[in-house]
Design an enzyme around this catalytic site. Structure first.
Site, PDB file in Angstrom:
ATOM      1  N   HIS A  63       0.812  -1.026  -0.210  1.00  0.00           N
ATOM      2  CA  HIS A  63      -0.137  -0.066   0.190  1.00  0.00           C
ATOM      3  C   HIS A  63       0.899   1.191   0.089  1.00  0.00           C
ATOM      4  O   HIS A  63       1.067   2.015   1.000  1.00  0.00           O
ATOM      5  CB  HIS A  63      -1.057   0.053   1.078  1.00  0.00           C
ATOM      6  CG  HIS A  63      -1.779  -1.028   1.171  1.00  0.00           C
ATOM      7  ND1 HIS A  63      -2.363  -1.706   2.356  1.00  0.00           N
ATOM      8  CD2 HIS A  63      -2.170  -2.095   0.150  1.00  0.00           C
ATOM      9  CE1 HIS A  63      -3.235  -2.766   2.095  1.00  0.00           C
ATOM     10  NE2 HIS A  63      -3.121  -2.978   0.855  1.00  0.00           N
ATOM     11  N   HIS A  76      -7.299   0.071   2.574  1.00  0.00           N
ATOM     12  CA  HIS A  76      -6.485  -0.371   1.416  1.00  0.00           C
ATOM     13  C   HIS A  76      -6.593   0.853   0.266  1.00  0.00           C
ATOM     14  O   HIS A  76      -7.469   1.604   0.460  1.00  0.00           O
ATOM     15  CB  HIS A  76      -7.005  -1.710   0.999  1.00  0.00           C
ATOM     16  CG  HIS A  76      -6.797  -3.018   1.830  1.00  0.00           C
ATOM     17  ND1 HIS A  76      -6.106  -3.920   1.499  1.00  0.00           N
ATOM     18  CD2 HIS A  76      -6.881  -2.890   2.987  1.00  0.00           C
ATOM     19  CE1 HIS A  76      -6.015  -5.019   2.442  1.00  0.00           C
ATOM     20  NE2 HIS A  76      -6.639  -4.115   3.432  1.00  0.00           N
TER      21      HIS A  76
END
Length: 619
Positions: A555, A598
């Protein structure tokens, strides 16, 4: 332009063939689809990832070929670039060129549960960090593996398509810093604009979801007995059942995916392919952009290489860099936009001294809590599982076989942002094939051989707000070289302590009735560098395990962060590069700090918002 027109026809045929996956396949079509997937899996088993960009170049014909003039040139056809290509080409008076380094289409992309093969293939840039000292110590050469999507759809074509927007408070802190226009209230309409929610939503959560957007948002079916038992176990720990993308994030929920019936709803599937018949949208794949052309601090076009030939393309209005939080800073620095010391080091003329590549952030993760059950699930062949997928059944309809989602902070206070995300995964569980994705070396891959993919599941813990940051720099002034990625994963002792506390919270599940109904008991795969020195399950053993079995969370953001101060940011709140005309960055790199979720949905939101900003500027 003749070269493009030929390619567009071929790509359109690929896209049309993909669309059959949203309807019932005939037996003949399904057999052909299975054959393509089997061929892809065979090829990925022998794939050797590139370690540089040499394949794009030739030693001959260094002069440039004119590729044409376009209003907007978008560098990168990933999550953000695909959305921008669709939204800008909606304006019939705009001409758009989308340039993507990877491939255009592969049948296997549509099957979420087979994404580990995509990660093992040429659809992954397969970057690695520098050698680590505090995390990823059980990985090859102690370097964290960084899977980044390479192809139309970018990471949205190879990830697990899981959607978690983050906490509302993540956004509001940016507004407090002066970044006007990026509060949660500002961003929510664009989250909703991307979504076509297909599952039932409670009245309190309905205002937070979109129902007419481009990307289908779905829940995969439950795994019989297992999913309910896991949800029940978290409820026993005091968690309410929630839609974590709705009114509140805290509680336990079922995963939500970018999924249309049985098919991955990547930005390629949802935004690019439906727009291929537009005559004002031009696409070239397998094309590596090596420079943004700048004149008098104004972006006028790009240079790119395709099949050993160098091309130049001219932008009448803007160049938009959407190559991702690793590739975008590399391209900007190669073009003369970046930290003065870094550019001087490589002999690059400085056009703008900006903190490009700095503020690298990621979510470290720890997959090391494993369980065995008394049940057996999905003990099938690939063909049998694909036959189930054909009718939108598990296991392959769900990315990484996610079952539940839960958020944790040490204070037990749901009025603050969470520290750790806890995902239950499997069956199929984290096995040796997933260990390859995590980057484990041979010794640590062998430790996963004790796991049974039909009976076992794991808890994956993701640290949401690590304290340390890293940077992306250049190896040289040549675009043939991959960038250098530095970050100390679990470099803060406080971060390790937070992860340890989250593990202790998760282990309370052992005593729940939900786990007892499954006959679930904890497994202890070997941790070769910890077992000889610490008592199993002691605090020191867990801390050692975190350091050796951890992996990058993939991420990655912050490397071209937005802000109002050019000394601390690369782009302004409208995502325009400070001090440079007609140049924007639109991808995960612009996000100033980690979110409690996310990036897939978040980057889609950023692109939708950016498209409106750009359209408004040229009305």
């Amino acid at each position: 332009m003749k070269q493009y027109k030929f390619y567009a026809t071929a790509l359109l045929c690929f896209a049309l063939s993909a669309n059959i996956l949203t309807r019932a396949l005939s037996d003949e079509e399904f057999d052909e689809f299975v054959s393509k997937i089997e061929d892809f899996i065979d090829d990925s088993s022998s794939n050797v990832w590139a370690t540089n960009n040499d394949d794009y170049f030739s030693s001959e014909n260094a002069s440039s070929v004119d590729y044409g003039t376009f209003d907007f040139i978008i560098v990168g056809g990933g999550t953000a670039g695909g959305i921008l290509a669709n939204r800008l080409s909606e304006q019939e008076n705009f001409t758009v060129l989308l340039v993507e380094a990877g491939k255009g289409r592969a049948a296997i992309v549509d099957v979420l549960g087979l994404n580990s093969y995509l990660v093992a293939s040429e659809w992954n840039w397969a970057y690695n960090t520098t050698k680590q000292t505090t995390g990823c110590l059980g990985s090859v050469d102690q370097r964290c593996s960084l899977g980044r999507g390479k192809g139309l759809g970018g990471s949205s074509s190879i990830n697990d398509a899981f959607i978690s927007r983050g906490n509302h408070k993540d956004f509001d802190q940016w507004a407090d810093l002066g970044d006007i226009g990026w509060s949660f209230e500002d961003c929510l309409p664009y989250f909703k604009k991307t979504e076509k929610t297909t599952f039932s939503v409670n009245a309190s959560d309905e205002p937070y979801h979109g129902f007419d957007g481009m990307q289908s948002l779905s829940r995969a079916e439950d795994t019989p007995i297992l999913t309910d038992a896991l949800v029940s176990a978290f409820e026993e720990l005091g968690n309410s059942y929630v839609d974590f993308n709705g009114e509140t994030q805290y509680g336990v929920g079922r995963p939500q995916y970018y999924l249309e019936n049985n098919t991955r709803a990547s930005t390629a599937h949802s935004y690019i392919f439906p727009a291929l018949n537009r005559t004002n949208l031009n696409i070239t794949v397998e094309s590596l952009v090596t420079k943004v052309i700048l004149s008098n601090k104004t972006a006028t076009g790009i240079e790119f290489w395709k099949n050993g030939t160098k091309y130049t393309a001219t932008a009448g209005k803007e160049v938009i860099v959407s190559a991702g939080a690793v590739n975008s800073p590399q391209l900007l620095m190669l073009s003369g936009i970046g930290p003065e010391a870094e550019l001087n080091k490589h002999g690059i003329e400085i056009i703008a001294d900006l903190p490009v590549g700095e503020n690298y952030q990621d979510h470290p993760m720890f997959p090391g809590v494993y369980y065995r059950t008394n049940g057996t699930w999905y003990n099938n062949t690939l063909l049998e599982n694909l036959d189930l997928w054909r009718d939108a059944h598990r296991p392959l309809v769900a990315g990484y076989a996610l079952q539940t989602v839960n958020y944790f902070n040490s204070e037990g206070n749901d009025s603050i942002i969470p520290e750790v995300e806890i995902l239950t995964i499997g069956p199929p569980a984290v096995t040796e094939s997933v260990g390859v994705f995590l980057g484990y070396n041979d010794t640590y891959l062998e430790t996963l051989e004790v796991l049974d993919s039909t009976t076992d599941f794991s808890l994956l813990l993701i640290l949401l707000h690590p304290q340390n940051t890293g940077k992306v720099t250049l190896k040289s002034n040549s675009p043939k070289d991959y960038p250098v990625i530095e970050n100390d994963y679990f470099g803060s002792d406080d971060d390790v302590e937070i992860m340890y506390n989250a593990i202790q919270y998760a282990l309370k599940l052992n005593e729940t009735e939900g786990f007892k109904r499954l006959g679930a008991y904890q497994l202890y795969p070997a941790v070769p560098d910890c077992d000889p020195y610490y008592d199993a399950l002691s605090k020191d053993w867990w801390i050692c395990s975190i350091r050796y079995s951890s992996a990058a969370g993939l991420h990655i953001l912050g490397t071209t962060r937005f802000g109002v101060d050019p000394e601390k940011s690369v782009v302004d709140p409208d995502l325009k590069v400070h001090g440079i005309e007609n140049l924007r960055v639109v991808d995960a790199g612009v996000i100033p700090s980690e979110i409690s979720g996310h990036l897939n949905a978040f980057v889609a939101m950023v692109a939708e918002k950016a498209a409106d900003i750009i359209k408004s500027a040229y009305q």
